[in-house]
Design a protein around this motif. Structure first.
Motif, mmCIF file in Angstrom:
data_model
loop_
_atom_site.group_PDB
_atom_site.id
_atom_site.type_symbol
_atom_site.label_atom_id
_atom_site.label_comp_id
_atom_site.label_asym_id
_atom_site.label_seq_id
_atom_site.Cartn_x
_atom_site.Cartn_y
_atom_site.Cartn_z
ATOM 1 N N GLU A 1 0.583 -1.208 -0.075
ATOM 2 C CA GLU A 1 0.179 -0.098 -0.025
ATOM 3 C C GLU A 1 1.017 1.122 -0.034
ATOM 4 O OE1 GLU A 1 -2.866 0.094 3.071
ATOM 5 O OE2 GLU A 1 -3.544 -2.150 2.749
ATOM 6 N N SER A 2 0.387 2.290 -0.707
ATOM 7 C CA SER A 2 1.302 3.827 -0.668
ATOM 8 C C SER A 2 0.709 4.445 0.654
ATOM 9 C CB SER A 2 0.752 4.366 -1.887
ATOM 10 O OG SER A 2 1.557 3.713 -3.049
ATOM 11 N N THR A 3 1.334 4.072 1.820
ATOM 12 C CA THR A 3 1.127 4.767 2.962
ATOM 13 C C THR A 3 1.788 6.081 3.015
ATOM 14 O OG1 THR A 3 2.859 3.680 4.061
ATOM 15 C CG2 THR A 3 0.513 2.642 4.166
ATOM 16 N N LEU A 4 1.357 7.175 3.761
ATOM 17 C CA LEU A 4 2.147 8.371 3.700
ATOM 18 C C LEU A 4 3.318 8.228 4.735
ATOM 19 C CD1 LEU A 4 -0.819 10.780 3.764
ATOM 20 C CD2 LEU A 4 0.687 10.127 1.640
ATOM 21 N N ARG A 5 4.327 9.003 4.317
ATOM 22 C CA ARG A 5 5.402 9.139 5.423
ATOM 23 C C ARG A 5 5.082 9.804 6.880
ATOM 24 N NH1 ARG A 5 10.775 9.064 2.836
ATOM 25 N NH2 ARG A 5 11.277 9.949 4.737
ATOM 26 N N PRO A 6 5.712 9.440 7.629
ATOM 27 C CA PRO A 6 5.160 10.101 9.174
ATOM 28 C C PRO A 6 6.030 11.569 9.237
ATOM 29 C CG PRO A 6 6.893 8.413 9.370
ATOM 30 C CD PRO A 6 6.167 8.102 7.857
ATOM 31 N N ASP A 7 7.153 11.587 8.407
ATOM 32 C CA ASP A 7 7.889 12.835 8.316
ATOM 33 C C ASP A 7 7.720 13.688 7.222
ATOM 34 O OD1 ASP A 7 9.139 11.303 6.637
ATOM 35 O OD2 ASP A 7 11.047 11.469 7.378
ATOM 36 N N GLY A 8 6.826 13.254 6.270
ATOM 37 C CA GLY A 8 6.666 13.977 5.004
ATOM 38 C C GLY A 8 6.010 15.444 5.179
ATOM 39 N N THR A 9 5.152 15.660 5.917
ATOM 40 C CA THR A 9 4.272 16.850 6.035
ATOM 41 C C THR A 9 5.210 17.715 6.716
ATOM 42 O OG1 THR A 9 2.079 15.707 6.073
ATOM 43 C CG2 THR A 9 2.147 17.910 7.215
ATOM 44 N N LEU A 10 5.805 17.327 7.782
ATOM 45 C CA LEU A 10 6.756 18.209 8.683
ATOM 46 C C LEU A 10 7.874 18.675 7.636
ATOM 47 C CD1 LEU A 10 7.208 15.857 11.756
ATOM 48 C CD2 LEU A 10 5.833 18.003 11.618
ATOM 49 N N LYS A 11 8.232 17.879 6.727
ATOM 50 C CA LYS A 11 9.266 18.118 5.842
ATOM 51 C C LYS A 11 9.047 19.445 5.025
ATOM 52 C CE LYS A 11 12.810 14.414 6.376
ATOM 53 N NZ LYS A 11 13.016 13.020 5.838
ATOM 54 N N VAL A 12 7.788 19.094 4.208
ATOM 55 C CA VAL A 12 7.336 20.181 3.101
ATOM 56 C C VAL A 12 6.912 21.503 3.801
ATOM 57 C CG1 VAL A 12 6.854 18.122 1.654
ATOM 58 C CG2 VAL A 12 5.020 18.948 2.909
#
Length: 794
Positions: free
Chosen positions: A22-33
């Motif tokens: 499954e294409s789960t979201l990165r836990p750090d993705g939103t914080l980084k962008v």
């Protein structure tokens, strides 16, 4: 206890979500962008000092004297250290060969080498104090290339070296040499109807990660030190740091801090030992953050290379033989050069069936900047050369370049020139077919009916240098082969600790590894594996540190394979223990506890038919399962140092690219319109992340093709462009559309059948772009990056 005693079945809606596939979201993705992620350079400690490094302005010089008195006298300075102040007998470090001094001793061997370090109460104070250190140098002749490194009167950069590799090289300034001989290339050449020879050159590429080297060292009450740092391999750092500090490893505690990219540039130490030395000397926390100028001197780069190739083929298009010689410039210190040589030589034939080969690869010691690991690790340089040769052979034979490659493509069962059989899918011909079949981008996208041309889509972009005059389109193809994991007998293992317990009324898994998350998505995949194997929704990823066993380096496309394998293996052990507890507690309620194949799914214990036996909360009530295990892939073996034979690699990965470019032939400007890729990934554990890795690797290959190069003065060995003003990397305006076709052919030897992803697209994207430029211009173009003057001849 709430155990289910009346048989029920797990419904589709109650199954675990966020599992592999499954294409789960990165836990750090939103914080980084959003800019909220805490990187290593954001670390802060009350009452901390700032460290700064004084670096050599020369590439090769004797250190006559060092005077630190004026620097020490400056207000706010707490200490200044040079080589003589180092506390332990061990004053060198290195990944494979411990030849790199913590601070220069006797002489400096490259521009920017650390000579002294300063700790002060403000970063500007530290910088000014370093500028007051007086170092007297006596410049020495520089070693710049193979000729000057191996000349009879060449200065020995590491006299008296006694490492393993030194016994197998013809000159002390050669770090490592790896020949590979199979069949009889000279005899096979006589059967060739056409022979093509070429000399190729690859420039020095930088990893160009956006987060500079940084970290914080905090002295501890037990005489040890806690180091928070951005790195790629915590335990390798630890192994090198502790002896220099004169401390046992248990007193050097390391925790991974936020990493702003790596790509191999953080495998070697940079500021780690310096920060610890300053912290232990002053008794205060010390933070070091490199500026961009320092960063170019503070980490290794991709080896520049010169490559000589010869191929022969029969009229019907079958390759008869290959001979090649690869010279890699390793710079002043060994770093990972021996392993890069092993990769360059063993993968130098590319993904083709060639029975008769004669190969030699070497790495040199020079006074140029140290070179080591970078994405693609020796295979990038070879791929540029052998793919140029494939196009030339096809042209000589009047064949389509894709069909020629397909005719000679390896497949499962092919014997590599090292004698190792390829024992998993090798869909080289299929990848080429797929990438060629992708729809072509429309012609002249910059033209608009009745409107001004969109200059952003033209060569030169917003510089507005052309409106389409003399712009020619070209299309090029390339395919590459990359190994996965550490090779040549290295004990490549990883460790995972997994705890399953009840928290907040629901089952929660905690996954603890020392894996360095550098952007590759391991924190996402590890949670997906835990959900898949343990059937829980809530998974916590413990911060990476040295309180758990080594996870190895985040490099060689190995972490999903090896640390992912370790997480899976440990989760399986945890599941087994949970089922053992369940049988003890509830086995008398239902015969399936003893007779059925049991799984953990949706927070429950279920049979393979979906019948629910118990809730995990009830099984774990009052208990927790906590297990730490190591996991290894199949063993490899060292290549024979005379013949190159040996089962040196555990897995291979393959990617193919089609590049579409438009070139202003008068100005020498290139616009890459599209870089389509087809890649076999074995199993896409997180499909969105896989595509992102392929697109990222493709973009780095594009950078090497047309813009990225550290320029070193050939007379002085000094770096001429240590900044993002003069070292150019692709921006969003340079990056083309990158359509990706993901093929999933499982490797039965790998966890979930997966195949390492991140490096393979970096190989073939570079030669595909250059092949397209050749098609547009008719020029031979034997060097990367391709500059405007290479196209215009000025």
């Amino acid at each position: 206890m709430g155990v289910t005693r009346t048989p029920t079945h797990l419904t589709q809606g109650s199954r675990t979500r966020g599992v592999i596939g499954e294409s789960t979201l990165r836990p750090d993705g939103t914080l980084k962008v959003t800019g909220e992620f805490a990187y290593s350079s954001d670390l802060w400690h009350e009452d901390m000092l700032w460290g700064f490094t004084l670096r050599s302005p020369h590439a090769h010089a004797e250190i006559v004297s060092i005077d630190i008195s004026e620097a020490l006298a400056q207000a706010g300075v707490h200490t200044v250290l040079s080589y003589d102040d180092l506390p332990a007998a061990t004053k060198n470090y290195g990944l494979e060969i411990q030849d790199t001094p913590v601070l220069a001793h006797g002489r400096v061997r490259h521009h920017g080498e650390p000579v002294a370090i300063v700790a002060a109460d403000h970063p500007e104070t530290a910088r000014r104090a370093a500028a007051k250190i007086k170092v007297e140098y006596a410049e020495l002749p520089v070693v710049t290339d193979e000729a000057s490194a191996t000349a009879p009167d060449a200065p020995l950069l590491h006299p008296g070296r006694n490492d393993h590799h030194a016994r197998h090289v013809p000159h002390p300034n050669i770090v490592h040499r790896q020949p590979i001989v199979r069949g009889n290339a000279a005899e096979a050449a006589e059967r060739a109807d056409v022979i093509v020879r070429g000399e190729y050159e690859v420039g020095m590429q930088d990893q160009a990660f956006l987060g500079p080297e940084s970290g914080l060292a905090v002295p501890a009450e037990d005489g040890g030190v806690d180091l928070y740092v951005a790195t790629q391999w915590l335990h390798s750092d630890l192994r090198q740091i502790a002896p220099v500090l004169g401390l046992p490893e248990e007193k050097v505690r390391m925790t991974l801090s936020g990493v702003g990219g790596a790509f191999g540039g953080r495998e070697d130490l940079s500021m780690q030992i310096h920060a610890c030395l300053l912290a232990l000397r002053t008794g205060k926390p010390v933070k070091i953050v490199y500026n961009r100028f320092e960063s170019f001197f503070g980490h290794v780069h991709r080896h520049p290379a010169k490559l000589w190739y010869e191929h022969g083929a029969t009229r019907d298009g079958k390759i008869t033989h290959m001979r090649c010689r690869i010279v890699l410039d390793g710079g002043a210190y060994a770093s990972a050069s021996p392993a890069v040589v092993g990769n360059a030589s063993s993968l130098s034939v590319g993904p083709y069936v060639i029975d008769d080969v004669d190969i030699e690869a070497i790495a040199l010691y020079t006074n140029n900047p140290p070179c080591g690991a970078m994405r693609g690790f020796g295979a990038v340089q070879a791929c540029f050369a052998y793919e140029a040769q494939m196009d030339r052979l096809a042209a000589e034979l009047g064949m389509d370049p894709v069909e020629f490659r397909q005719l000679n493509a390896m497949s499962q069962g092919t014997i590599m020139p090292t004698g190792q059989p390829v024992d998993s899918p090798a869909p080289v011909a299929e990848l080429l077919r797929r990438v060629k079949a992708m729809p072509m981008p429309p012609e002249k996208q910059w033209e608009s009916a009745g409107e001004t041309a969109d200059v952003r889509a033209l060569p030169g972009g917003l510089s507005n240098t052309t409106h389409g005059e003399g712009v020619v389109r070209g299309v090029g193809y390339a395919v590459g082969i990359k190994n996965v994991g550490f090779s040549e007998g290295f004990d490549d293992y990883s460790t995972a600790r997994v705890r399953l317990e009840v928290a907040g009324g629901e089952p929660v898994a905690v996954v603890h590894t020392a894996m360095a998350e550098v952007g590759q998505g391991g924190v996402t995949v590890h949670a997906q594996i835990a959900r898949t194997e343990l059937g829980v929704t809530q998974v916590t990823i413990h911060p990476a540190d040295t309180r758990v066993g080594s996870a190895g380096s985040t490099s060689a496309s190995r972490q999903t394979y090896v640390t992912g394998g370790a997480v899976r293996n440990t989760c399986e052990a945890v599941r087994g223990k949970v089922l053992e507890i369940g049988r003890r507690k509830f086995g008398t309620y239902h015969p399936a506890w003893a007779t059925a194949e049991l799984l953990l799914e949706g927070g429950k214990v279920v049979t393979d038919g979906g019948e629910v036996l118990a809730n995990l909360v009830d099984v774990l009530e009052g208990e927790a399962v906590d297990i730490e295990l190591e996991w290894r892939h199949r063993p490899t073996e060292a290549f024979d140092l005379h013949t190159g034979q040996g089962r040196g690699h555990v897995q291979y990965s393959f990617a193919a690219h089609r590049a579409v470019v438009e070139v202003d032939t008068e100005l020498g400007l290139v616009k890459v319109i599209e870089l389509a890729c087809a890649q076999d990934v074995g199993k896409a554990l997180n499909p969105l992340s896989v595509v992102g890795q392929i697109q990222g690797g493709t973009t780095q290959g594009l950078g090497l093709a047309v813009m990225e190069e550290i320029l070193v003065d050939p007379k002085t060995s000094k770096v001429r462009n240590p900044s993002f003003t003069d070292y150019l990397i692709p921006t969003i305006l340079d990056t083309p559309v990158i359509p990706v076709d993901v093929l999933e052919l499982a490797d039965e030897h790998a966890p979930y059948g997966l195949r390492g992803v991140g490096e393979a697209p970096t190989l073939s994207s570079t030669p595909a772009v250059v092949a397209a430029i050749r098609a547009a211009t008719g020029l031979a173009l034997h060097r990367v990056p391709v500059r405007p003057e290479h196209i215009t001849g000025t």
